[in-house]
Scaffold this motif. Structure first.
Motif, PDB file in Angstrom:
ATOM      1  N   ARG A 281      -3.457  -1.272  -4.048  1.00 26.39           N
ATOM      2  CA  ARG A 281      -4.634  -1.520  -3.214  1.00 26.39           C
ATOM      3  C   ARG A 281      -4.677  -3.026  -2.942  1.00 26.39           C
ATOM      4  NH1 ARG A 281     -10.063   0.160  -4.880  1.00 26.39           N
ATOM      5  NH2 ARG A 281     -10.391   0.428  -2.641  1.00 26.39           N
TER       6      ARG A 281
ATOM      7  N   THR B  38       0.839  -1.208   0.000  1.00 30.24           N
ATOM      8  CA  THR B  38       0.000   0.000   0.000  1.00 30.24           C
ATOM      9  C   THR B  38       0.870   1.253   0.000  1.00 30.24           C
ATOM     10  OG1 THR B  38      -0.203  -0.064   2.423  1.00 30.24           O
ATOM     11  CG2 THR B  38      -1.949  -1.116   1.132  1.00 30.24           C
TER      12      THR B  38
ATOM     13  N   ASN C 183      -6.198   1.881   1.917  1.00 27.63           N
ATOM     14  CA  ASN C 183      -5.978   1.168   0.662  1.00 27.63           C
ATOM     15  C   ASN C 183      -5.932  -0.349   0.844  1.00 27.63           C
ATOM     16  OD1 ASN C 183      -5.782   3.390  -1.132  1.00 27.63           O
ATOM     17  ND2 ASN C 183      -3.732   3.829  -0.359  1.00 27.63           N
TER      18      ASN C 183
ATOM     19  N   TYR D 246      -9.140  -3.600  -6.347  1.00 31.40           N
ATOM     20  CA  TYR D 246      -7.926  -4.035  -5.648  1.00 31.40           C
ATOM     21  C   TYR D 246      -7.031  -4.767  -6.648  1.00 31.40           C
ATOM     22  CZ  TYR D 246     -10.202  -2.657  -1.348  1.00 31.40           C
ATOM     23  OH  TYR D 246     -10.810  -1.911  -0.366  1.00 31.40           O
TER      24      TYR D 246
END
Length: 322
Positions: free
Chosen positions: A78, A73, A110, A141
């Protein structure tokens, strides 16, 4: 009609993602129907690097994931963590304490952490882990970590839903013969010996050498470039080796993409889960009252010797349309 979870999910709303995963994990028929429609409506084109992670209890999986995820992160990624918790064979309950163990990562905007019970599903993953991965990808993500239960060498099911499989081991956790045993070692792309710090640093170095030698005895897979699979030392506490491990993971993923293995493997995985879903549907029909009653009746006839096992089984299969 568009599901109200779809738009916020695609916008990366973590609450919508959590609710969507709860929906796909539900066994209620109405929830299952809604989950199927939601999954069908997910956009294509969003792909994350799916990394399966396993290891024996006490090896430091949660500590590693928190340190590794925080590093990612910090680089702008993400990260979603799907942690599978073992369920009690007596009560069916699970602790689901992964957010507590990874409290720093859980607070990262995140990152997303979702613990799920393994329930009765074998292989180290939950029944709907694959659908949860798809939802995480749809939410934007780009790295999904799938942490398995951590029970030992039979956790090979996670290989059917990830792009890379990482095995986390402890220093001096066993002799080098463990490295040539079939099962989980055969599916590992990267072996990370954790706790390579302090008094255990030299021991970890020897353990890495032991497993590196053992890996050379395994038959080479067509999806591996030269040098893979490999063993590396890491320290989740000190953060040592995490950057190097990530570089190895991305290098392997890029090679597999370039060689066509990535798409081919994902296609094979999709076919596997289609067959698995069909088998699960057939087993679910055994729970229907009439089917269950007939099966109990045939079971009594088999037990008394009035029916042959194979003939009774064929009748049940015919009833199920199989």
């Amino acid at each position: 009609m568009t599901d109200p979870l779809l738009d916020p999910l695609q916008d990366g709303d973590r609450r919508a993602l959590a609710r969507a995963i709860t929906l796909v994990e539900s066994t209620r028929p109405d929830h299952q129907n809604r989950a199927a429609a939601l999954l069908d409506a997910l956009p294509t084109g969003r792909e994350a690097l799916r990394i399966g992670l396993s290891g024996t209890p006490g090896v430091g999986k949660s500590t590693f994931i928190e340190a590794f995820g925080t590093m990612l992160t910090g680089q702008g990624h993400r990260v979603a963590v799907l942690a599978v918790d073992p369920s009690s064979a007596r009560t069916g309950g699970s602790i689901l304490g992964d957010k507590t163990r990874m409290d720093r990562l859980a607070r990262d905007p995140n990152a997303f952490i979702r613990p799920s019970p393994s329930a009765t599903h074998l292989g180290g993953v939950a029944r709907r882990s694959r659908e949860a991965v798809a939802l995480c990808e749809a939410a934007g993500y780009d790295v999904v970590l799938i942490e398995t239960v951590g029970v030992g060498q039979s956790e090979t099911m996670v290989a059917q839903m990830c792009d890379l499989f990482v095995l986390l081991l402890a220093p001096a956790g066993g002799d080098e013969l463990q490295g040539v045993k079939r099962g989980i070692m055969e599916i590992a792309d990267l072996i990370l010996v954790n706790k390579a710090d302090g008094d255990l640093k030299s021991t970890a170095t020897r353990t890495v050498a032991d497993y590196a030698g053992a890996l050379r005895l395994l038959r080479r897979r067509p999806t591996d470039p030269d040098g893979f699979p490999k063993a590396l030392p890491v320290s989740a506490v000190e953060g040592a080796g995490l950057g190097g491990a990530w570089d190895e993971m991305t290098a392997l993923a890029e090679w597999r993409r370039a060689e066509g293995h990535w798409e081919r493997t994902r296609a094979e995985q999709a076919a596997h889960w289609f067959a698995d879903e069909v088998r699960a549907g057939l087993l679910a029909r055994l729970a229907e009252p009439e089917t269950r009653a007939r099966m109990a009746e045939l079971s009594r006839e088999v037990a008394s010797g009035d029916r042959a096992v194979r003939a009774a089984a064929r009748e049940m299969l015919a009833r199920l349309g199989a």
